[in-house]
Scaffold this motif. Sequence first.
Motif, short mmCIF file in Angstrom:
data_model
loop_
_atom_site.label_atom_id
_atom_site.label_comp_id
_atom_site.label_asym_id
_atom_site.label_seq_id
_atom_site.Cartn_x
_atom_site.Cartn_y
_atom_site.Cartn_z
N PHE A 60 2.50 14.38 -1.81
CA PHE A 60 2.66 13.28 -1.28
C PHE A 60 2.25 13.38 0.41
O PHE A 60 1.64 12.64 0.72
N ASP A 61 2.64 14.38 1.02
CA ASP A 61 2.49 14.69 2.48
C ASP A 61 1.09 14.84 2.56
O ASP A 61 0.32 14.25 3.71
N GLN A 62 0.38 15.44 1.84
CA GLN A 62 -1.09 15.56 1.95
C GLN A 62 -1.93 14.12 1.81
O GLN A 62 -2.94 13.85 2.39
N ARG A 63 -1.43 13.56 0.68
CA ARG A 63 -1.89 12.19 0.59
C ARG A 63 -1.77 11.31 1.98
O ARG A 63 -2.72 10.50 2.34
N ILE A 64 -0.59 11.32 2.34
CA ILE A 64 -0.36 10.57 3.47
C ILE A 64 -1.00 11.08 4.78
O ILE A 64 -1.71 10.16 5.60
N GLU A 65 -1.39 12.09 4.90
CA GLU A 65 -2.33 12.79 5.98
C GLU A 65 -3.63 12.32 5.90
O GLU A 65 -4.03 12.04 6.86
N VAL A 107 -1.72 3.76 7.15
CA VAL A 107 -0.55 3.73 6.27
C VAL A 107 0.23 4.74 6.44
O VAL A 107 -0.31 5.77 5.62
N VAL A 108 1.23 5.04 7.04
CA VAL A 108 2.05 6.36 7.14
C VAL A 108 3.43 6.21 6.49
O VAL A 108 4.15 5.24 6.92
N VAL A 109 3.62 6.91 5.64
CA VAL A 109 5.09 6.82 5.09
C VAL A 109 5.81 8.33 5.31
O VAL A 109 5.30 9.34 5.08
N SER A 110 7.04 8.22 5.83
CA SER A 110 7.73 9.40 5.96
C SER A 110 8.75 9.72 4.56
O SER A 110 9.34 8.77 4.30
N ALA A 111 8.88 10.96 4.43
CA ALA A 111 9.55 11.28 3.12
C ALA A 111 10.41 12.47 3.58
O ALA A 111 10.11 13.40 4.17
N SER A 146 0.91 -1.17 0.00
CA SER A 146 0.33 -0.02 -0.04
C SER A 146 0.87 1.22 0.01
O SER A 146 0.50 2.22 -0.77
N ALA A 147 1.92 1.43 0.86
CA ALA A 147 2.75 2.54 0.92
C ALA A 147 3.52 2.71 -0.56
O ALA A 147 3.73 3.91 -0.94
N CYS A 148 3.97 1.51 -1.18
CA CYS A 148 4.61 1.62 -2.61
C CYS A 148 3.64 2.22 -3.37
O CYS A 148 3.82 3.07 -4.43
N ARG A 149 2.25 1.93 -3.48
CA ARG A 149 1.17 2.59 -4.31
C ARG A 149 1.11 4.01 -4.19
O ARG A 149 0.84 4.52 -5.07
N LEU A 150 1.09 4.50 -2.87
CA LEU A 150 1.09 5.90 -2.60
C LEU A 150 2.30 6.53 -3.16
O LEU A 150 1.96 7.77 -4.00
N ILE A 151 3.23 6.08 -3.25
CA ILE A 151 4.61 6.46 -3.45
C ILE A 151 4.71 6.77 -5.18
O ILE A 151 4.70 7.50 -5.76
N CYS A 152 4.08 5.59 -5.75
CA CYS A 152 4.29 5.47 -7.27
C CYS A 152 3.08 6.68 -7.79
O CYS A 152 3.35 6.90 -8.97
N ARG A 153 1.92 6.64 -7.19
CA ARG A 153 0.95 7.59 -7.73
C ARG A 153 1.14 8.81 -7.81
O ARG A 153 0.91 9.61 -8.79
N VAL A 154 2.12 9.28 -6.76
CA VAL A 154 2.59 10.86 -6.77
C VAL A 154 3.60 11.00 -7.88
O VAL A 154 3.81 11.82 -8.80
N PHE A 155 4.75 9.92 -7.55
CA PHE A 155 5.92 10.35 -8.38
C PHE A 155 5.78 9.29 -9.33
O PHE A 155 6.91 8.42 -9.62
N GLN A 156 4.87 9.39 -10.41
CA GLN A 156 4.68 8.52 -11.48
C GLN A 156 5.51 8.67 -12.62
O GLN A 156 5.46 7.94 -13.59
#
Length: 417
Positions: A364-369, A377-381, A323-333
């Motif tokens: 990305f921070d907004q999506r994580i929030e 699912v919280v990812v720090s960047a 799930s975290a990987c999907r969040l990252i790939c959606r933003v940094f596509q």
Amino acid sequence: MYYSVIGLLALMVLVITNHDVLLQRPGSVASPVQRIYRRFLFCIMAYYITDILWGILDSLSLTALLYADTVVYYLAMAAGILLWTQYAIAYLEQRNRFRKYLSSAGKLFFAVVCAMTVINLFTPVMFYFDENGVYHAGPVRHALLIVQILLFLFTSLYVLHCAGKTRDSEKSRHLTIGLFGIIMVVLLSIQLFYPFLPLYTIGYMLGGCLLRTFVIENEREEYRRDLETSLHREEESRRDLEASIAREKEQLQQLTTAWKQAYTDVLTGVKSKLAYSDKVQQLEKALESGALQKLAIVVFDLNDLKLINDTLGHDAGDEMIISACRLICRVFQHSPVYRIGGDEFAAILEDSDYENREELLRVFDQRIEENSWENRVVVSAGMAEYLPGRDSSVDSVFKRADAEMYRRKEQWKQASV
């Protein structure tokens, strides 16, 4: 100006008909005869260029430049004689005394012309220009022209004599080379009496076309026929080779599949740590050469993965990583994403993503929030960009991004307490 037009036409004909010889591919292997012939063509080109300039400079009455061009003209002419005799001798592959005499005569003629051009600077024995800029030929010029005629004549007679000992296509090629010399003898004999006619240029143009058509192309056609015969005889070997190629293709496909597996993370489907290492090596080379100036790295780390593994099991932890990987790939596509550790990812930003790096990190921070309230699912960047005066390597950029990620991770923990 018609004089220059003839030279320009001859130059164009030479380049068009012999472009493949002149533009020899790097690394291609040429025989000694082919190398001499190529140098001979370049020498003819130099002669044509001086001939073209002669007509232009004469019409503009630029006497000083015309004198210099005439000197080069004579040197190119002498070099052409030298290379012609060498080409004829090398092509025949004869070992006799006359061959040595002819070779020495060509070298001696070139040396004499070089010496005469120097002497002519002080005493106009070859040529001079009067106060009106009119060209006048000296006695040595006529003597040198006669010597050229004799050299062309003796070379042609020698080639024609050798042609009588050959057969079929080889004989035809020898006769063509001999005919080249005969054409030059006839035209140069006329030029003795009409020095301002471009007969030398015309002779080179006609002879060059003959050599191309009946020598070079004939050799290639003969080579093609021999190659076809050889291929026909080696049909069985070809089949074995095809079978070997098929096996090699299969092995290559297997290696490609293994390479893709090694470069792809099994769990998430993004690029693996090995792929990241190779990418870093490429970036290091680009930074060292100065080809790359804009680069940013974002490091991601999943929060509370250990807690999930301990309480809900590793399957739940794996789902959280996915799930975290999907969040990252959606933003940094538009950027490559790498899984470089158990719960650690990295994205390398170049081009448009680099230009929009701050906005992408904010999104990305907004999506994580938003996501933290839904499935925890919280990812720090953390992001860092390459600073030419500060960073000596890609690793230093990564370390700063990693430190920024841990700083923001601590902020998140403190805010959630």
